[in-house]
Design a protein around this motif. Structure first.
Motif, PDB file in Angstrom:
ATOM      1  N   LYS A 170       0.833  -1.213   0.000  1.00 52.29           N
ATOM      2  CA  LYS A 170       0.000   0.000   0.000  1.00 52.29           C
ATOM      3  C   LYS A 170       0.864   1.258   0.000  1.00 52.29           C
ATOM      4  N   TYR A 198       2.648   1.699  -3.550  1.00 55.11           N
ATOM      5  CA  TYR A 198       1.728   2.086  -4.615  1.00 55.11           C
ATOM      6  C   TYR A 198       1.052   3.424  -4.343  1.00 55.11           C
ATOM      7  N   ASN A 199       0.899   3.799  -3.083  1.00 56.65           N
ATOM      8  CA  ASN A 199       0.395   5.124  -2.766  1.00 56.65           C
ATOM      9  C   ASN A 199       1.334   6.182  -3.341  1.00 56.65           C
ATOM     10  N   GLU A 257      -7.202  -1.052 -11.859  1.00 55.67           N
ATOM     11  CA  GLU A 257      -7.225  -1.770 -10.587  1.00 55.67           C
ATOM     12  C   GLU A 257      -6.078  -2.757 -10.568  1.00 55.67           C
ATOM     13  N   LEU A 284      -6.082  -2.088  -5.049  1.00 56.34           N
ATOM     14  CA  LEU A 284      -5.687  -0.684  -5.153  1.00 56.34           C
ATOM     15  C   LEU A 284      -6.131  -0.171  -6.520  1.00 56.34           C
ATOM     16  N   HIS A 285      -6.305   1.144  -6.645  1.00 55.89           N
ATOM     17  CA  HIS A 285      -6.727   1.675  -7.942  1.00 55.89           C
ATOM     18  C   HIS A 285      -6.152   3.071  -8.178  1.00 55.89           C
ATOM     19  N   ARG A 286      -6.014   3.379  -9.446  1.00 50.66           N
ATOM     20  CA  ARG A 286      -5.673   4.724  -9.912  1.00 50.66           C
ATOM     21  C   ARG A 286      -6.417   4.918 -11.224  1.00 50.66           C
ATOM     22  N   GLY A 303       0.633   6.923  -6.818  1.00 51.09           N
ATOM     23  CA  GLY A 303      -0.655   7.540  -7.085  1.00 51.09           C
ATOM     24  C   GLY A 303      -1.841   6.601  -6.997  1.00 51.09           C
ATOM     25  N   PHE A 304      -1.617   5.375  -6.537  1.00 53.96           N
ATOM     26  CA  PHE A 304      -2.722   4.433  -6.378  1.00 53.96           C
ATOM     27  C   PHE A 304      -3.370   4.632  -5.012  1.00 53.96           C
ATOM     28  N   GLU A 305      -4.667   4.480  -4.989  1.00 56.25           N
ATOM     29  CA  GLU A 305      -5.435   4.641  -3.754  1.00 56.25           C
ATOM     30  C   GLU A 305      -5.934   3.290  -3.271  1.00 56.25           C
ATOM     31  N   PHE A 306      -6.186   3.238  -1.984  1.00 49.37           N
ATOM     32  CA  PHE A 306      -6.735   2.037  -1.374  1.00 49.37           C
ATOM     33  C   PHE A 306      -8.136   1.786  -1.895  1.00 49.37           C
TER      34      PHE A 306
END
Length: 122
Positions: free
Chosen positions: A18, A21-22, A46, A40-42, A25-28
Motif C-alpha cells: 500500500k 503504490y500510494n 485496478e 488498489l486503484h488509480r 498515485g494508487f489509492e486504497f
C-alpha cells in the motif's frame, strides 16, 4: 463483452505494498485480511494483490502492461520519487521502444513489473 483486466500480483506485506503504490498515485480500494486479498486503484486501473509471504522478489516473474495517454507526464511524476535504476524496487524512465510504444517500467518491492506506455505516433 470484455471491458477491463485486473492483474493479480503477489505481495509479501500488504502494508508495504500500500505504501509503495500510494507513492505511485494508487489509492486504497479494499482489503480482505482473512482471504489475503488487497485491491488498489488509480483512475480506471485496478491492481489486485494476493498475500504470498514466501514470495521471493528477486525471482518474481509477475508483471502487467498498462496503457496511458501521457507516458511522459507519468515518467516525470515517477522520476520525482527517486527510485533507483537498478535492484528492487526500481524505475526506468519512459523511452521509445522498437515495437512502437513509448514506455516506462517500475518494479515494486515484491519484484512485480509494471510496464506503462502509449503507442507512439507514426
Amino acid at each position: 463483452m470484455l471491458t477491463h483486466a485486473c492483474p493479480i500480483l503477489p505481495s509479501t506485506n500488504f502494508k508495504a505494498t500500500k505504501k509503495f503504490y500510494n507513492n505511485l498515485g494508487f489509492e486504497f480500494g479494499s482489503e480482505y485480511p482473512e482471504q489475503g486479498y488487497l485491491i488498489l486503484h488509480r483512475n480506471n486501473i485496478e491492481l489486485h494483490f494476493f498475500k504470498s509471504p514466501q514470495h521471493v522478489a528477486e525471482t518474481s516473474d509477475h508483471g502487467v502492461f498498462i496503457r496511458t495517454e501521457d507516458v511522459d507526464s507519468l515518467s516525470k511524476e515517477y522520476s520525482a520519487l527517486n527510485l533507483p535504476a537498478d535492484g528492487i524496487p526500481r524505475f526506468t524512465q519512459a523511452e521509445n521502444k522498437p515495437w512502437g510504444v513509448c514506455e516506462l517500467a517500475v518494479v515494486d518491492t515484491d519484484g512485480n513489473l509494471l510496464r506503462i506506455g502509449q503507442i507512439m505516433d507514426t
